[in-house]
Motif scaffolding. Structure first.
Motif, PDB file in Angstrom:
ATOM      1  N   LEU A  51      31.503 -39.666  59.720  1.00 15.79           N
ATOM      2  CA  LEU A  51      32.542 -40.450  60.368  1.00 15.79           C
ATOM      3  C   LEU A  51      33.827 -39.628  60.519  1.00 15.79           C
ATOM      4  O   LEU A  51      34.476 -39.670  61.566  1.00 15.79           O
ATOM      5  CB  LEU A  51      32.802 -41.739  59.586  1.00 15.79           C
ATOM      6  CG  LEU A  51      33.709 -42.769  60.227  1.00 15.79           C
ATOM      7  CD1 LEU A  51      33.277 -43.122  61.642  1.00 15.79           C
ATOM      8  CD2 LEU A  51      33.755 -44.025  59.368  1.00 15.79           C
ATOM      9  N   LEU A  52      34.171 -38.836  59.512  1.00 12.72           N
ATOM     10  CA  LEU A  52      35.344 -37.980  59.602  1.00 12.72           C
ATOM     11  C   LEU A  52      35.152 -36.933  60.710  1.00 12.72           C
ATOM     12  O   LEU A  52      36.069 -36.674  61.499  1.00 12.72           O
ATOM     13  CB  LEU A  52      35.622 -37.297  58.265  1.00 12.72           C
ATOM     14  CG  LEU A  52      36.946 -36.562  58.149  1.00 12.72           C
ATOM     15  CD1 LEU A  52      38.124 -37.491  58.395  1.00 12.72           C
ATOM     16  CD2 LEU A  52      37.067 -35.921  56.777  1.00 12.72           C
ATOM     17  N   PHE A 145      40.631 -37.522  54.434  1.00 10.30           N
ATOM     18  CA  PHE A 145      41.403 -36.562  55.214  1.00 10.30           C
ATOM     19  C   PHE A 145      42.439 -35.865  54.335  1.00 10.30           C
ATOM     20  O   PHE A 145      42.567 -34.629  54.367  1.00 10.30           O
ATOM     21  CB  PHE A 145      42.083 -37.256  56.395  1.00 10.30           C
ATOM     22  CG  PHE A 145      43.041 -36.364  57.130  1.00 10.30           C
ATOM     23  CD1 PHE A 145      42.565 -35.411  58.016  1.00 10.30           C
ATOM     24  CD2 PHE A 145      44.406 -36.473  56.937  1.00 10.30           C
ATOM     25  CE1 PHE A 145      43.447 -34.569  58.695  1.00 10.30           C
ATOM     26  CE2 PHE A 145      45.286 -35.644  57.611  1.00 10.30           C
ATOM     27  CZ  PHE A 145      44.808 -34.697  58.489  1.00 10.30           C
ATOM     28  N   ASP A 146      43.174 -36.635  53.552  1.00  8.22           N
ATOM     29  CA  ASP A 146      44.193 -36.060  52.670  1.00  8.22           C
ATOM     30  C   ASP A 146      43.568 -35.095  51.664  1.00  8.22           C
ATOM     31  O   ASP A 146      44.110 -34.016  51.407  1.00  8.22           O
ATOM     32  CB  ASP A 146      44.963 -37.167  51.937  1.00  8.22           C
ATOM     33  CG  ASP A 146      45.805 -38.014  52.881  1.00  8.22           C
ATOM     34  OD1 ASP A 146      46.123 -37.557  54.007  1.00  8.22           O
ATOM     35  OD2 ASP A 146      46.145 -39.160  52.490  1.00  8.22           O
ATOM     36  N   ALA A 147      42.425 -35.480  51.111  1.00  8.20           N
ATOM     37  CA  ALA A 147      41.731 -34.620  50.148  1.00  8.20           C
ATOM     38  C   ALA A 147      41.229 -33.349  50.819  1.00  8.20           C
ATOM     39  O   ALA A 147      41.302 -32.250  50.237  1.00  8.20           O
ATOM     40  CB  ALA A 147      40.574 -35.378  49.505  1.00  8.20           C
ATOM     41  N   MET A 148      40.718 -33.465  52.044  1.00  7.78           N
ATOM     42  CA  MET A 148      40.221 -32.290  52.764  1.00  7.78           C
ATOM     43  C   MET A 148      41.366 -31.334  53.079  1.00  7.78           C
ATOM     44  O   MET A 148      41.229 -30.115  52.947  1.00  7.78           O
ATOM     45  CB  MET A 148      39.497 -32.712  54.038  1.00  7.78           C
ATOM     46  CG  MET A 148      38.909 -31.538  54.800  1.00  7.78           C
ATOM     47  SD  MET A 148      37.819 -32.054  56.129  1.00  7.78           S
ATOM     48  CE  MET A 148      36.299 -32.296  55.191  1.00  7.78           C
ATOM     49  N   LYS A 149      42.485 -31.872  53.487  1.00  8.54           N
ATOM     50  CA  LYS A 149      43.644 -31.033  53.790  1.00  8.54           C
ATOM     51  C   LYS A 149      44.099 -30.280  52.536  1.00  8.54           C
ATOM     52  O   LYS A 149      44.347 -29.072  52.597  1.00  8.54           O
ATOM     53  CB  LYS A 149      44.774 -31.903  54.364  1.00  8.54           C
ATOM     54  CG  LYS A 149      45.879 -31.122  54.988  1.00  8.54           C
ATOM     55  CD  LYS A 149      46.804 -31.920  55.914  1.00  8.54           C
ATOM     56  CE  LYS A 149      47.293 -33.218  55.375  1.00  8.54           C
ATOM     57  NZ  LYS A 149      48.378 -33.800  56.185  1.00  8.54           N
ATOM     58  N   ALA A 150      44.168 -30.960  51.421  1.00  2.63           N
ATOM     59  CA  ALA A 150      44.556 -30.311  50.161  1.00  2.63           C
ATOM     60  C   ALA A 150      43.529 -29.255  49.746  1.00  2.63           C
ATOM     61  O   ALA A 150      43.898 -28.164  49.282  1.00  2.63           O
ATOM     62  CB  ALA A 150      44.722 -31.359  49.060  1.00  2.63           C
TER      63      ALA A 150
END
Length: 167
Positions: A51-52, A145-150
């Motif tokens: 989904l992401l 999304f926030d976790a992936m960016k970090a």
């Protein structure tokens, strides 16, 4: 039960060994052990990877978009053929582009535009069959999304590669 995605850093030496095992690159001498110490950088987004990826690229299914940084963030740069699970990797040369793309991506706007019909047509997992399903999963996508960016920021700082397994 759906497929879950896990992301982990991998050193240059260990990536070279992986490539050798799968015949991607046979320049790694047999018996050479990597002495590189890898920091433990891990991301598990579970079943929301597809989904992401759809939110980032508009593509459903197991399509890879190795030419686009946001697609690479989820599905990797190179698919490793011959593995018993879906295995991909992304080289550290792509990390700056991935981090830049993630930082520029307007997730809130993308989630506002995400609609039920598109999710049903793409047959995404987890199965979204109602507006309630979609509304309930949007906060989880924001968290992913926030976790992936970090995660990718840490990868860039560590100057390492990423290996992705979906199983």
């Amino acid at each position: 039960m759906g497929l879950e995605a896990s992301y982990r850093n991998i050193s240059d030496g260990n990536l070279k060994k992986l490539k050798s095992v799968y015949g991607i690159e046979d320049t790694c001498p047999v018996g050479v052990e990597s002495k590189e110490q890898e920091p433990d950088i891990v991301l598990d987004i579970g079943k929301l990877w597809e989904l992401l990826h759809f939110v980032f690229t508009g593509e459903g299914g197991n399509k890879t978009t190795g030419a686009f940084p946001l697609g690479m963030a989820v599905m990797g740069e190179v698919v490793v053929e011959g593995s018993s699970e879906l295995l991909m990797y992304t080289t550290k040369s792509k990390m700056k582009d991935i981090v830049s793309a993630l930082e520029a991506f307007e997730i809130e706007e993308a989630l506002k535009k995400l609609n039920l019909e598109a999710c049903i047509t793409a047959n995404l997992y987890p199965g979204i069959r109602s507006q309630t399903d979609l509304d309930g999963i949007k906060p989880e996508l924001q968290t992913c999304f926030d976790a992936m960016k970090a995660f990718y920021r840490k990868i860039l700082e560590a100057d390492t590669n990423v290996i992705i397994t979906i199983s």
